[in-house]
Motif scaffolding. Sequence first.
Motif, PDB file in Angstrom:
ATOM      1  N   VAL A  70      -1.625   8.427   0.161  1.00 40.09           N
ATOM      2  CA  VAL A  70      -1.785   9.006   1.496  1.00 40.09           C
ATOM      3  C   VAL A  70      -1.286  10.445   1.508  1.00 40.09           C
ATOM      4  N   ASP A  71      -0.132  10.663   0.925  1.00 39.94           N
ATOM      5  CA  ASP A  71       0.483  11.984   0.880  1.00 39.94           C
ATOM      6  C   ASP A  71      -0.421  12.980   0.162  1.00 39.94           C
ATOM      7  N   HIS A  72      -0.974  12.567  -0.975  1.00 41.83           N
ATOM      8  CA  HIS A  72      -1.824  13.462  -1.758  1.00 41.83           C
ATOM      9  C   HIS A  72      -3.094  13.825  -0.984  1.00 41.83           C
ATOM     10  N   LEU A  73      -3.682  12.858  -0.318  1.00 43.48           N
ATOM     11  CA  LEU A  73      -4.859  13.148   0.496  1.00 43.48           C
ATOM     12  C   LEU A  73      -4.497  14.115   1.614  1.00 43.48           C
ATOM     13  N   HIS A  74      -3.379  13.890   2.278  1.00 40.57           N
ATOM     14  CA  HIS A  74      -2.941  14.789   3.336  1.00 40.57           C
ATOM     15  C   HIS A  74      -2.726  16.205   2.816  1.00 40.57           C
ATOM     16  N   GLN A  75      -2.096  16.336   1.672  1.00 40.45           N
ATOM     17  CA  GLN A  75      -1.837  17.662   1.125  1.00 40.45           C
ATOM     18  C   GLN A  75      -3.128  18.381   0.739  1.00 40.45           C
ATOM     19  N   ASN A  76      -4.204  17.632   0.624  1.00 44.55           N
ATOM     20  CA  ASN A  76      -5.506  18.232   0.362  1.00 44.55           C
ATOM     21  C   ASN A  76      -6.363  18.325   1.624  1.00 44.55           C
ATOM     22  N   GLY A  77      -5.718  18.168   2.784  1.00 46.58           N
ATOM     23  CA  GLY A  77      -6.417  18.349   4.049  1.00 46.58           C
ATOM     24  C   GLY A  77      -7.336  17.212   4.434  1.00 46.58           C
ATOM     25  N   ILE A  78      -7.051  16.003   3.948  1.00 41.78           N
ATOM     26  CA  ILE A  78      -7.919  14.848   4.178  1.00 41.78           C
ATOM     27  C   ILE A  78      -7.153  13.797   4.983  1.00 41.78           C
ATOM     28  N   GLY A  79      -7.714  13.375   6.099  1.00 43.64           N
ATOM     29  CA  GLY A  79      -7.097  12.336   6.911  1.00 43.64           C
ATOM     30  C   GLY A  79      -7.316  10.954   6.317  1.00 43.64           C
ATOM     31  N   VAL A  80      -6.464  10.014   6.716  1.00 46.10           N
ATOM     32  CA  VAL A  80      -6.529   8.644   6.188  1.00 46.10           C
ATOM     33  C   VAL A  80      -6.568   7.651   7.344  1.00 46.10           C
ATOM     34  N   ILE A  81      -7.639   6.878   7.369  1.00 44.86           N
ATOM     35  CA  ILE A  81      -7.811   5.792   8.333  1.00 44.86           C
ATOM     36  C   ILE A  81      -7.735   4.489   7.548  1.00 44.86           C
ATOM     37  N   VAL A  82      -7.069   3.484   8.104  1.00 46.62           N
ATOM     38  CA  VAL A  82      -7.056   2.173   7.443  1.00 46.62           C
ATOM     39  C   VAL A  82      -7.656   1.126   8.361  1.00 46.62           C
ATOM     40  N   ASP A  83      -8.341   0.166   7.741  1.00 50.69           N
ATOM     41  CA  ASP A  83      -8.858  -0.982   8.484  1.00 50.69           C
ATOM     42  C   ASP A  83      -7.697  -1.908   8.829  1.00 50.69           C
ATOM     43  N   TRP A  84      -7.671  -2.342  10.069  1.00 48.25           N
ATOM     44  CA  TRP A  84      -6.641  -3.275  10.542  1.00 48.25           C
ATOM     45  C   TRP A  84      -7.358  -4.488  11.104  1.00 48.25           C
ATOM     46  N   VAL A  85      -6.887  -5.689  10.747  1.00 46.20           N
ATOM     47  CA  VAL A  85      -7.655  -6.913  11.007  1.00 46.20           C
ATOM     48  C   VAL A  85      -6.853  -7.885  11.869  1.00 46.20           C
ATOM     49  N   PRO A  86      -6.860  -7.699  13.191  1.00 50.61           N
ATOM     50  CA  PRO A  86      -6.158  -8.649  14.071  1.00 50.61           C
ATOM     51  C   PRO A  86      -7.050  -9.766  14.582  1.00 50.61           C
ATOM     52  N   ALA A  87      -8.305  -9.835  14.118  1.00 44.86           N
ATOM     53  CA  ALA A  87      -9.246 -10.810  14.665  1.00 44.86           C
ATOM     54  C   ALA A  87      -9.062 -12.199  14.089  1.00 44.86           C
ATOM     55  N   HIS A  88      -8.512 -12.297  12.865  1.00 43.16           N
ATOM     56  CA  HIS A  88      -8.399 -13.600  12.214  1.00 43.16           C
ATOM     57  C   HIS A  88      -7.533 -13.458  10.976  1.00 43.16           C
ATOM     58  N   PHE A  89      -7.159 -14.602  10.386  1.00 42.47           N
ATOM     59  CA  PHE A  89      -6.389 -14.572   9.142  1.00 42.47           C
ATOM     60  C   PHE A  89      -6.693 -15.840   8.351  1.00 42.47           C
ATOM     61  N   PRO A  90      -6.509 -15.815   7.015  1.00 41.88           N
ATOM     62  CA  PRO A  90      -6.889 -16.956   6.193  1.00 41.88           C
ATOM     63  C   PRO A  90      -5.911 -18.109   6.334  1.00 41.88           C
ATOM     64  N   THR A  91      -6.352 -19.252   5.886  1.00 37.48           N
ATOM     65  CA  THR A  91      -5.544 -20.470   6.031  1.00 37.48           C
ATOM     66  C   THR A  91      -4.819 -20.854   4.742  1.00 37.48           C
ATOM     67  N   ASP A  92      -4.673 -19.920   3.814  1.00 37.85           N
ATOM     68  CA  ASP A  92      -3.932 -20.190   2.577  1.00 37.85           C
ATOM     69  C   ASP A  92      -2.535 -20.707   2.924  1.00 37.85           C
ATOM     70  N   GLU A  93      -2.067 -21.687   2.153  1.00 37.17           N
ATOM     71  CA  GLU A  93      -0.827 -22.385   2.505  1.00 37.17           C
ATOM     72  C   GLU A  93       0.367 -21.446   2.580  1.00 37.17           C
ATOM     73  N   HIS A  94       0.420 -20.405   1.729  1.00 42.55           N
ATOM     74  CA  HIS A  94       1.593 -19.528   1.722  1.00 42.55           C
ATOM     75  C   HIS A  94       1.574 -18.521   2.861  1.00 42.55           C
ATOM     76  N   GLY A  95       0.482 -18.472   3.629  1.00 47.38           N
ATOM     77  CA  GLY A  95       0.326 -17.461   4.660  1.00 47.38           C
ATOM     78  C   GLY A  95       0.808 -17.904   6.029  1.00 47.38           C
ATOM     79  N   LEU A  96       0.187 -17.353   7.062  1.00 50.39           N
ATOM     80  CA  LEU A  96       0.643 -17.566   8.439  1.00 50.39           C
ATOM     81  C   LEU A  96       0.242 -18.918   9.012  1.00 50.39           C
ATOM     82  N   ALA A  97      -0.808 -19.514   8.473  1.00 51.56           N
ATOM     83  CA  ALA A  97      -1.347 -20.722   9.083  1.00 51.56           C
ATOM     84  C   ALA A  97      -0.352 -21.879   9.022  1.00 51.56           C
ATOM     85  N   TYR A  98      -0.247 -22.605  10.145  1.00 47.51           N
ATOM     86  CA  TYR A  98       0.614 -23.796  10.251  1.00 47.51           C
ATOM     87  C   TYR A  98       2.004 -23.470   9.698  1.00 47.51           C
TER      88      TYR A  98
END
Length: 640
Positions: free
Chosen positions: A236-264
């Motif tokens: 991110v820093d390197h892109l900024h120093q070259n005058g380039i903005g950084v957008i990230v995808d953020w996913v609040p619509a859903h999440f996977p059901t893998d056992e180690h994750g948030l589900a149950y």
Amino acid sequence: MIQVRKERRDPRLGEIDVHLFNEGTHARLYERLGAHLTEEDGQRGVRFSVWAPNADHVGVIGDFNEWHGEATPLQPWGSSGIWTRFVPGLEQGTIYKYRIHSRLHGYRVDKADPYGFHHETPPRTGSIVWNLEGYGWGDDEWMQSRGARQSLSSPISIYEVHLGSWARVPEDHNRSLSYREIAPRLAAHVKETGFTHVELMPIMEHPFAGSWGYQVTGYFAPTSRFGTPQDFMYLVDHLHQNGIGVIVDWVPAHFPTDEHGLAYFDGTHLYEHADPKKGFHPDWKSAIFNYGRREVKSFLLSSARFWLDRYHIDGLRVDGVASMLYLDYSRNAGEWIPNEQGGRENLEAIQLLREMNEMAYRDFPDIQTYAEESTAWPAVSRPTYVGGLGFGFKWDMGWMHDTLTYFSKEPVHRKFHHDQLTFRSIYAFHESFVMPLSHDEVVHGKGSLLSKMPGDAWQKRANLRLLYAYMFAQSGKKLLFMGAELGQWSEWNHDGSLDWHLLHDEGHAGIMRCLAHLNRTYRSVPALHARDASPEGFHWVDARDVDQSVLCFERVGADPSDRVLCAFNFTPVPRHNYRIGVDYEGRWREIVNTDATEYGGSGQGNMGGVESTLVPGHGRRASILVTLPPLGAVFFQPER
């Protein structure tokens, strides 16, 4: 100036933290929950805190206690549902999980830390104690000026990137580049092609690479596939120093059901709705957040803020907004539950999105948020105080579908589909739009952009250059998925690399040169961006030349004399002595011609410009006679 954050030394919970968390308004939980290196009572160690209100035992486990679930129990913090403990002697790099015994059903499970800053590389699923402090940011100049670089009146041209497949190292088992390896190469390429921003498809930790990052388990951790959190900061820093903005995808619509994750999580549906009519996503076979649960709302608000705060991110592109807004999204009758007013709108999700945008713009007024929203929901990109959702921009999915459908037609048939180009003017300023040609359009059998175009190889490339020019001339910010600049023949493959070898072919190199020129023109000519969100910035000259499949319109800046005339010939038949009405007498300089030989075109054009004459045209007192090249676009600017 290099900016170094001071370490936050006391992550212990206070009463106000618990109150705000339970109230659903705490947006800085990453400073309190999770695993924090700290010092307590003169000892260095780690403070662990996790929310598991339906557990009767929570322990932290790892190599340090031989993964014994009873050895290091956490203590409940009052009746908050939070369990916490300071464990002395632990250091950065400690791998851990939470061993949770539910008070219900005898359920026992080992969970990764929902607030973990770093996780093991999949398929391993442990969390890793990590300190985010102390990185020496060198992007002060960017951070101080970014507000002016990404406003409604600024040129915003976004290069969408999947980090794992942008470029690979075939001689090293076809591995992806690390964050630090990709940084200089990506920055150089983005500068060469003229984009203003990079949008990263989800870099938050996810177990399945084939989800492209959209099945998130680590909402506070960049994926370790490409390096450490500091390595991602470097990107991110390197892109900024070259005058380039950084957008990230953020996913609040859903999440996977893998056992180690948030589900149950604690033996109950803690983060998700229990009823599958509200808590199960039929398209993605994943869990849907319970947006009405206040602690879940605090979790999501904190995640959104975290990336803006700790990683200097310039914008959040929120994925799947339409699926959040409608309770009946992708569901048949009887498969969904109406809201308390009997409607199909997800009132809790609407409130979350509004509060997220209010928080983001309040705390970081120079960022932007972008909604991937494909329906006619009103005021997505309007302030919440007028009833909007509060986003800065909305993706124009309608333009994308209509335009790609039109361009897929053989030119001889395009006159029967002319309205697919002109319809946008009916709604173009109802929202502040980004015009996306994203990854979704080049996968799942849809073909690459180039392969969608009709005709032989020359005509396909000409059509593609014409598509890009048409996009850059329209009102709205721009987004192209990586590989568009190469003129890829094949669909995107997340397990491979872009086809960089295509640039050895002049036809494909010409596509990239054309796109780079369009980007530079868009950025340097205010008429093409200053009024992107205002109807005063777009004037039709002629939208009715159906038989010849020609369109002409003007883009106008804040100064009415700052204007660009854009003309498009959507057939392979060159139009010589084509008359276009203009208001300004004198010379009109040709600033874009997609048929230039350096782009692989036939070289037909206007010798650098034309002179207007006092012959009326299109209701204007003067006109110019121009050559419209085959399958080509030409832009003219009056000389002042």
